[in-house]
Design a protein around this motif. Sequence first.
Motif, short mmCIF file in Angstrom:
data_model
loop_
_atom_site.label_atom_id
_atom_site.label_comp_id
_atom_site.label_asym_id
_atom_site.label_seq_id
_atom_site.Cartn_x
_atom_site.Cartn_y
_atom_site.Cartn_z
N ALA A 99 -3.19 10.96 -12.21
CA ALA A 99 -3.04 11.09 -10.68
C ALA A 99 -4.05 11.86 -10.14
O ALA A 99 -4.48 11.19 -9.02
CB ALA A 99 -1.54 11.92 -10.52
N ARG A 100 -4.97 12.75 -10.86
CA ARG A 100 -5.92 13.54 -10.09
C ARG A 100 -7.21 12.26 -10.41
O ARG A 100 -8.05 12.57 -9.36
CB ARG A 100 -6.04 14.55 -10.99
CG ARG A 100 -7.31 15.67 -10.57
CD ARG A 100 -7.18 16.79 -11.33
NE ARG A 100 -8.83 17.39 -11.01
CZ ARG A 100 -8.90 18.46 -10.10
NH1 ARG A 100 -7.77 18.99 -9.25
NH2 ARG A 100 -9.92 19.30 -9.94
N LYS A 154 -7.13 9.34 -10.31
CA LYS A 154 -7.27 8.05 -9.41
C LYS A 154 -6.02 8.49 -8.46
O LYS A 154 -4.97 8.31 -8.55
CB LYS A 154 -6.93 6.90 -10.05
CG LYS A 154 -7.00 5.56 -9.26
CD LYS A 154 -6.85 4.18 -10.14
CE LYS A 154 -6.88 3.10 -9.50
NZ LYS A 154 -6.66 1.95 -10.36
N ARG A 155 -6.42 8.86 -7.26
CA ARG A 155 -5.46 9.22 -6.19
C ARG A 155 -5.10 7.84 -5.34
O ARG A 155 -6.04 7.21 -4.57
CB ARG A 155 -6.04 10.34 -5.23
CG ARG A 155 -6.47 11.60 -5.87
CD ARG A 155 -7.01 12.37 -4.93
NE ARG A 155 -7.20 13.78 -5.74
CZ ARG A 155 -6.72 14.85 -5.93
NH1 ARG A 155 -5.30 14.82 -5.40
NH2 ARG A 155 -7.09 15.94 -6.53
N SER A 156 -3.94 7.47 -5.36
CA SER A 156 -3.73 6.10 -4.92
C SER A 156 -2.00 6.24 -4.50
O SER A 156 -1.38 7.00 -5.18
CB SER A 156 -3.67 4.94 -5.54
OG SER A 156 -3.35 4.84 -6.77
N THR A 182 -0.45 6.13 -8.18
CA THR A 182 -0.31 7.11 -8.88
C THR A 182 0.63 8.19 -8.33
O THR A 182 1.41 9.10 -9.08
CB THR A 182 -1.78 7.70 -9.12
OG1 THR A 182 -2.12 8.06 -7.76
CG2 THR A 182 -2.79 6.91 -9.98
N ARG A 183 0.51 8.13 -6.90
CA ARG A 183 1.62 9.18 -6.40
C ARG A 183 3.14 8.69 -6.80
O ARG A 183 4.06 9.61 -6.94
CB ARG A 183 1.72 9.19 -5.05
CG ARG A 183 0.57 9.92 -4.36
CD ARG A 183 0.69 10.26 -2.85
NE ARG A 183 0.54 9.11 -2.11
CZ ARG A 183 -0.47 8.47 -1.57
NH1 ARG A 183 -1.80 9.07 -1.97
NH2 ARG A 183 -0.39 7.46 -0.95
N ASP A 234 0.49 21.34 -11.94
CA ASP A 234 -0.20 21.19 -10.51
C ASP A 234 -0.70 22.47 -10.12
O ASP A 234 -1.77 22.63 -9.60
CB ASP A 234 0.96 20.83 -9.93
CG ASP A 234 0.41 20.49 -8.30
OD1 ASP A 234 -0.40 19.61 -8.18
OD2 ASP A 234 0.70 21.36 -7.35
#
Length: 556
Positions: free
Chosen positions: A349-350, A352-354, A357-358, A430
């Motif tokens: 997720a870090r 590729k932020r999209s 991924t969220r 996180d």
Amino acid sequence: MNDRLFHMLAWAAAGLCLLPVAAVILAAVSGDLSGWSALSSTVLPRFTANSVALVLLVSMGTFVIGTSTAWLVTTCHFPGRRLLEVMLALPLAFPAYVLAYAYTDLLDHPGPVQTLLREVTGWGPRDYWFPEIRSLEGAAAMLTLVLYPYVYLLARAAFLTQSFGGYLAARVLGKGPWTAFWRVSLPMARPAIAGGVLLTVMETIADYGTVSYFGVQTFATGIYQAWFSLGDRTAAAQLALCLLSVALLLATLERIQRGAAKRYPSGGGTEMPRQELGGAAAWGAALWCTLPVLFGFVLPIVILTTLAWDANQSLLSARYQGFMRNSLMLAAIAAVVTVAAAVLVGTAARLKRSRATRAMTLLAGVGYAVPGGVIAVGLMVPFAALDNNLDAWMRATFGISTGLLFTGSIWLLVLAYMVRFMAAALSAFDTGITGINPSIDAAARTLGKSPAGMLWRVHLPLMKTALLTGALIVFVDVMKELPATLILRPFNFDTLAVQAHRLAADERLSEAALPSLVIVAFGLLPVIILCRSIARHATPNPRPALDPMAAESAKG
């Protein structure tokens, strides 16, 4: 490992976390729906009424105890305050079912309290009325005593970070301390308190050990009875779907409350000073804050220790070494697997932020909102079908029976733990990753590091403390977990939690005390870490791993 493979593995881990939810929904709607009418006209009203009543009692109790004690230790000086602000969180180390065992021995008809009452008064068994501990009210009391620390910790952190300006303005305008608290401080802390209460509600509807031992029929006990006592898998799945719907609704509400909390001012301005209490007010505050600790931690420890001593059992015996070995092995494997999966999902997720991924992160963390019994049913259904189909194909093709490869295995149980506690590991990841500047990632990738190489050489060394904390939390949560372990454990493979539950169900409370004490001992360490973290940082979310939908900061 290239980017594509890394993201595929991350999605696979998130998909495994969603598998039980999808399996429960599919099994419930594709099974024989004729049984649903029988459920709705017989046991469903009772399950619903008991579950609702339990939730109302626990939510009111945890709100009153948690909020009031948090306010007193945060804003007042009274005897024992510094010790009590830590000890008020200690009941969190107790599983509710262990507290139920202790108080049953103390308050039941043959227990020391009623025995002493009869000896002093000369009454017979029918000459007096005594509150029944094995009741819905008794279950609510046990759950309240072990769950109020959720509200206490969140409320205390919210009060610690409040500015004194609003409260001072109310006092200058002629409002008394109680009115200023009710009209100013409490509304400012409302989102955090409401989030804590919602967490206690989610834990309440998921509880199996306490309500089962007290004979209170709820959705959690109904799922287990339908699966094992009646052998009706469809009914179990349909009941699990009802419970799952409520749990996900509560998880959504908890996330909304968490978002609302971010809009409230935190810190800034003058710090809240502590008011010196004297005389009766000081001792009254000390007594009020002592009572939850006394009844939620000190007294149960004394009862269990006395029972364990009288039982003349030894942790060094081969039998108990086996229970401890099984518990420690499961907890250790589950902690490693869960943290590894969280690192995989979080890193993907870090990178590729999209929206995709969220969504992956949300799916991976949804397990906290799902009770252990629901997860167990959701995993048993697809893997039992896989085992049966594989065995049939092997028999037909090669004349070989493979038996049960997945069902009843340790690895299926570990998968259930991973699904249930992934949110804790994601929270730890996180917090660790937010301290790493994204420019470091860019530099590592520029120097030719693959995602796996960057993770191994850069990220893991920088956030090892946060990940170790997350692993510790998962380890202890697995030690206490009961419903999924009861349903999925291999044959003749018992843990401390299962042993304590079995002995207590057979009314052998003295023998159940020893494994119960060991479980509590393992639970104390993360609670102490949690208290130290709040005191040091005064973060507005002391147990973020309870956020089932996202991982926003560390737990402890």
